[in-house]
Design an enzyme around this catalytic site. Sequence first.
Site, PDB file in Angstrom:
ATOM      1  CB  CYS A   1      -0.958   0.013   1.193  1.00 36.64           C
ATOM      2  SG  CYS A   1      -2.267  -1.230   1.074  1.00 36.64           S
TER       3      CYS A   1
ATOM      4  CG  HIS B   1      -3.046   3.780   2.221  1.00 42.37           C
ATOM      5  ND1 HIS B   1      -3.491   3.437   0.962  1.00 42.37           N
ATOM      6  CD2 HIS B   1      -3.101   2.643   2.974  1.00 42.37           C
ATOM      7  CE1 HIS B   1      -3.794   2.154   0.950  1.00 42.37           C
ATOM      8  NE2 HIS B   1      -3.571   1.644   2.157  1.00 42.37           N
TER       9      HIS B   1
ATOM     10  CG  ASN C   1      -6.596  -0.362   0.964  1.00 51.81           C
ATOM     11  OD1 ASN C   1      -5.963   0.174   0.062  1.00 51.81           O
ATOM     12  ND2 ASN C   1      -6.008  -0.968   1.983  1.00 51.81           N
TER      13      ASN C   1
END
Length: 333
Positions: A116, A256, A286
Amino acid sequence: MSKISAAITAVGAYVPDYVLTNQILETMVDTNDEWITTRTGIKERRILKDEGKGTSYLAIKAAQDLINKKGIDPKDIELIIVATATPDMKAASTAAYTASEIGAVNAFSFDMDAACSSFLFGMSVAAGYIESGRYKNVLLIGADKMSSIINYKDRATCIIFGDGAGAVLFEPNDENLGLIDEYLRSDGTGREFLQATYGGSLYPLTPESMEKGGQYAHQEGKTVFKNAVFNMADATAKVLERNNLNKDTVSWLVAHQANKRIIDATAQRIDLAEEKVMMNIQKYGNTTSATLPLLLHDYESKLKKGDNLIFAAFGGGFNWGSIYLKWAYNSVN
């Protein structure tokens, strides 16, 4: 002579048409909308359903969106980096295929994976090529088809992830705009807590591992959450401190989009008002490498030249960090 800095000069994005809502997930696993929303902030996510289309399709569409908006000739792009945790193949670069499909025939290209944190780390790499003075147009794409490694019977992961892509163009700048500072870190001892285990050299895919679901992503939620909250907030605070920034001089937090509670904790650590926190996790979930550029795309019309943007991310590995970037243009939208 002014120092060359690397500025973002254009943004593009793409998300698939299919919307996987919390209500649909209720029919697939033992969960409900209230449970998902309370714990993650997610209401829906986009899924690439089309047969025969992988991460490269998302990356190509996002790149084409940027090219059309910017009006740049693909032949002028010198480097393409595709930040992704879900490349089309283990061997054969997704970036190389993306470059060929968009007509960037003069570019070299490569994939990079830091889970990520892939796009965040990619920003550092792209900026380094620009600051070297050897390159003037670097296209950084964050793209992931997370649905390809998600088990939709595992409620711990299937409620979180979605598919999507975003792209940014880095160009030289002599006005001290662009990437100013970074704090990036890794800790390999955390890899057991967040991983897609099988398919690499240590754990090759076999019929037996496939039967056990070894190809799917796995995470130990509490451990990942604890580390993400501390490390994202800590990295962000460090970048602010050493650049003499505070809640009044920071224009936006670009964090994020893994979990709304993690984002909120990062904002609270630097005492930043809610209206300065970019948020679209409710729409996309996500999207791993795509969360940061998708935020820039969704908020582009609100960004002003000179705005102080603080990026932050945390991912499997563990990998995490924060980047301070000064926005380089006013949107025409």
